[in-house]
Motif scaffolding. Sequence first.
Motif, PDB file in Angstrom:
ATOM      1  N   ILE A 283      -0.251  -8.068  -0.399  1.00  0.00           N
ATOM      2  CA  ILE A 283      -0.869  -9.353  -0.745  1.00  0.00           C
ATOM      3  C   ILE A 283      -1.770  -9.115  -1.953  1.00  0.00           C
ATOM      4  N   LEU A 284      -1.674  -9.977  -2.961  1.00  0.00           N
ATOM      5  CA  LEU A 284      -2.439  -9.829  -4.189  1.00  0.00           C
ATOM      6  C   LEU A 284      -3.551 -10.865  -4.270  1.00  0.00           C
ATOM      7  N   SER A 285      -4.615 -10.514  -4.996  1.00  0.00           N
ATOM      8  CA  SER A 285      -5.694 -11.464  -5.258  1.00  0.00           C
ATOM      9  C   SER A 285      -5.233 -12.468  -6.306  1.00  0.00           C
ATOM     10  N   SER A 286      -6.056 -13.487  -6.552  1.00  0.00           N
ATOM     11  CA  SER A 286      -5.680 -14.539  -7.497  1.00  0.00           C
ATOM     12  C   SER A 286      -5.499 -13.987  -8.907  1.00  0.00           C
ATOM     13  N   ARG A 287      -6.268 -12.961  -9.279  1.00  0.00           N
ATOM     14  CA  ARG A 287      -6.145 -12.366 -10.614  1.00  0.00           C
ATOM     15  C   ARG A 287      -5.111 -11.240 -10.638  1.00  0.00           C
ATOM     16  N   ARG A 288      -4.533 -10.915  -9.495  1.00  0.00           N
ATOM     17  CA  ARG A 288      -3.489  -9.898  -9.359  1.00  0.00           C
ATOM     18  C   ARG A 288      -3.978  -8.490  -9.699  1.00  0.00           C
ATOM     19  N   ASN A 289      -5.285  -8.283  -9.716  1.00  0.00           N
ATOM     20  CA  ASN A 289      -5.783  -6.928  -9.948  1.00  0.00           C
ATOM     21  C   ASN A 289      -6.195  -6.231  -8.656  1.00  0.00           C
ATOM     22  N   MET A 290      -6.165  -6.954  -7.545  1.00  0.00           N
ATOM     23  CA  MET A 290      -6.471  -6.395  -6.228  1.00  0.00           C
ATOM     24  C   MET A 290      -5.231  -6.539  -5.346  1.00  0.00           C
ATOM     25  N   ALA A 291      -4.839  -5.438  -4.697  1.00  0.00           N
ATOM     26  CA  ALA A 291      -3.670  -5.446  -3.816  1.00  0.00           C
ATOM     27  C   ALA A 291      -4.077  -4.921  -2.446  1.00  0.00           C
ATOM     28  N   MET A 292      -3.518  -5.542  -1.398  1.00  0.00           N
ATOM     29  CA  MET A 292      -3.798  -5.114  -0.035  1.00  0.00           C
ATOM     30  C   MET A 292      -2.491  -4.897   0.712  1.00  0.00           C
ATOM     31  N   ARG A 293      -2.387  -3.750   1.375  1.00  0.00           N
ATOM     32  CA  ARG A 293      -1.223  -3.471   2.221  1.00  0.00           C
ATOM     33  C   ARG A 293      -1.395  -4.286   3.493  1.00  0.00           C
ATOM     34  N   SER A 294      -0.476  -5.228   3.720  1.00  0.00           N
ATOM     35  CA  SER A 294      -0.688  -6.234   4.763  1.00  0.00           C
ATOM     36  C   SER A 294      -0.015  -5.910   6.081  1.00  0.00           C
ATOM     37  N   ASP A 295       0.994  -5.026   6.108  1.00  0.00           N
ATOM     38  CA  ASP A 295       1.628  -4.707   7.389  1.00  0.00           C
ATOM     39  C   ASP A 295       2.075  -3.249   7.387  1.00  0.00           C
ATOM     40  N   SER A 296       2.473  -2.775   8.522  1.00  0.00           N
ATOM     41  CA  SER A 296       2.878  -1.375   8.680  1.00  0.00           C
ATOM     42  C   SER A 296       4.349  -1.285   9.053  1.00  0.00           C
ATOM     43  N   SER A 297       5.200  -1.974   8.339  1.00  0.00           N
ATOM     44  CA  SER A 297       6.625  -1.889   8.611  1.00  0.00           C
ATOM     45  C   SER A 297       7.122  -0.486   8.295  1.00  0.00           C
ATOM     46  N   SER A 298       8.256  -0.155   8.826  1.00  0.00           N
ATOM     47  CA  SER A 298       8.796   1.189   8.630  1.00  0.00           C
ATOM     48  C   SER A 298       9.052   1.479   7.155  1.00  0.00           C
ATOM     49  N   ARG A 299       9.376   0.447   6.403  1.00  0.00           N
ATOM     50  CA  ARG A 299       9.626   0.631   4.976  1.00  0.00           C
ATOM     51  C   ARG A 299       8.293   0.673   4.223  1.00  0.00           C
ATOM     52  N   CYS A 300       8.208   1.593   3.285  1.00  0.00           N
ATOM     53  CA  CYS A 300       6.966   1.763   2.523  1.00  0.00           C
ATOM     54  C   CYS A 300       7.263   1.608   1.039  1.00  0.00           C
ATOM     55  N   PRO A 301       7.426   0.379   0.557  1.00  0.00           N
ATOM     56  CA  PRO A 301       7.790   0.192  -0.848  1.00  0.00           C
ATOM     57  C   PRO A 301       6.635   0.513  -1.785  1.00  0.00           C
ATOM     58  N   VAL A 302       7.017   0.870  -3.007  1.00  0.00           N
ATOM     59  CA  VAL A 302       6.014   1.107  -4.044  1.00  0.00           C
ATOM     60  C   VAL A 302       5.674  -0.219  -4.716  1.00  0.00           C
ATOM     61  N   LEU A 303       4.377  -0.486  -4.871  1.00  0.00           N
ATOM     62  CA  LEU A 303       3.916  -1.666  -5.608  1.00  0.00           C
ATOM     63  C   LEU A 303       3.634  -1.233  -7.038  1.00  0.00           C
ATOM     64  N   TYR A 304       4.372  -1.830  -7.979  1.00  0.00           N
ATOM     65  CA  TYR A 304       4.231  -1.447  -9.384  1.00  0.00           C
ATOM     66  C   TYR A 304       3.392  -2.467 -10.144  1.00  0.00           C
ATOM     67  N   SER A 305       3.030  -2.071 -11.367  1.00  0.00           N
ATOM     68  CA  SER A 305       2.330  -2.997 -12.254  1.00  0.00           C
ATOM     69  C   SER A 305       3.293  -4.072 -12.730  1.00  0.00           C
ATOM     70  N   ASN A 306       2.722  -5.200 -13.105  1.00  0.00           N
ATOM     71  CA  ASN A 306       3.552  -6.314 -13.562  1.00  0.00           C
ATOM     72  C   ASN A 306       4.179  -6.028 -14.920  1.00  0.00           C
ATOM     73  N   ALA A 307       3.560  -5.104 -15.674  1.00  0.00           N
ATOM     74  CA  ALA A 307       4.073  -4.727 -16.995  1.00  0.00           C
ATOM     75  C   ALA A 307       3.516  -3.351 -17.323  1.00  0.00           C
ATOM     76  N   PRO A 308       4.143  -2.626 -18.268  1.00  0.00           N
ATOM     77  CA  PRO A 308       3.608  -1.317 -18.684  1.00  0.00           C
ATOM     78  C   PRO A 308       2.396  -1.502 -19.592  1.00  0.00           C
ATOM     79  N   THR A 309       1.207  -1.682 -18.999  1.00  0.00           N
ATOM     80  CA  THR A 309      -0.008  -2.020 -19.755  1.00  0.00           C
ATOM     81  C   THR A 309      -0.944  -0.840 -19.947  1.00  0.00           C
TER      82      THR A 309
END
Length: 444
Positions: A283-309
């Motif tokens: 789950i992301l904040s309104s400015r998308r600079n804060m991210a929170m892991r919201s569940d503990s599903s078996s899959r652990c995807p990588v959260l990437y940046s929106n662009a190479p900044t």
Amino acid sequence: MSVEVEALLQEAKESIEAAQNYRSELQQRLHGLNLARKQVRGSSGQARDALRRHFAELQAAAVRLLAERLSSLLAEVDAIETDSVRPLDDCQSLIEHGVGQADELLREGEAALRCGLGEKEDKLGSFTKKALHIQLDSLPEVPALVDVPCVSAQLDDSLLGVLRERVARHGLVSSHPPVLIEELQERPGGVLVRWCKVDEDFTAADYRLQYRRGGTGGAQYDDAYIGGEREFLVLHLDPHSDYLFRVCARGEGRTEWSPWSVPQTGYTTLAPHEWRPGTEGYILSSRRNMAMRSDSSSRCPVLYSNAPTYFCGQTLTFKISAAGQMDRRDSLGVCVESDGGGESLQRDQAVCISTSGAVSVNGKEMTNQLPAIGVGSAVTFDMEVVSMFPLSKIDPADGGNFKLRVTIGSGNREVVFDWLLEQAVDCLCFGCSFAHSGWKVLVF
């Protein structure tokens, strides 16, 4: 045209161009001089207005306070007088009543003595009984002067001396503020502001940084930072927009702030760091600079940046504001390309740190380890280009022809290493992965 004439013509053109450049430089310096004069005169006028306004307010307040104190003291005198005179008035009424009774008794006694023999016995008997009833031997007590209040006013003449001393030391005029902004560095979505103390006799306890958007004369300054540090990263700024920054200080044991520094204009051309929206489990904040892991599903995807900044030469910071359970797949770091595969940044073409403090380069864990990551931890990545090799000189044993020197800091420790890549990159992506819920990370 002869060679000599051409040489003279060329020399004349060069002289004209030099004169034009010289005039342009002088005009720029004249403009700078006018700005300096405008600052001196403008700040002097503002200082005069501030002094007049402040002392006028002090004078009015002092007159009001003195009038209030005088009124209070006069009210005390009135209260003492009223309370002290009331029993005296009661005593006077009692005495005057006794005098009236005595006058009446005297008149009756004299009348009894003048009456005839037939009435004398009755008149004298009645007079005697009345005299006994009045109790002529009982007199009211009148207080002695030492027992009644003698109102006085005690006034301490030293107040004027104390006031004179304090007024003589009140206020300060200085040619320069005690602190000045010395550097403004653009950062993604923000500006790093550094300031310094220029008055060596001034001991600062706290600094106060404010900013506002430039070009809006009526806009108010907003507080960005109050504390003891001499630098602060102001975030959430719009790229390609001018902002004015100013700083002041508060001396040790003082409550008032010093004068503001001369406002400095800064801006950023760099887009803010943002996480990529739509990634499962985050789950992301309104400015998308804060991210929170919201569940503990078996899959652990990588959260990437929106662009190479992320660009080399900058500092990338991950700030942990909440923590969950650790896992060996957890990672924070940067990579060449972002994709939806994998459960961690512990892979090729990426460098990262796990929540346990282990550092991985291209999927291989280093022997050096940093402190474990928890609530309040700040992990920084700094990179600089070390060398770029031509393709013809690539040594297959090196594993790449583009070398970055990477510094990862966490807590009070850091590791430094060279990261070899197959090709040169202008910018990098960043990412994170957490196997368990509860982790919250801010990127800037």
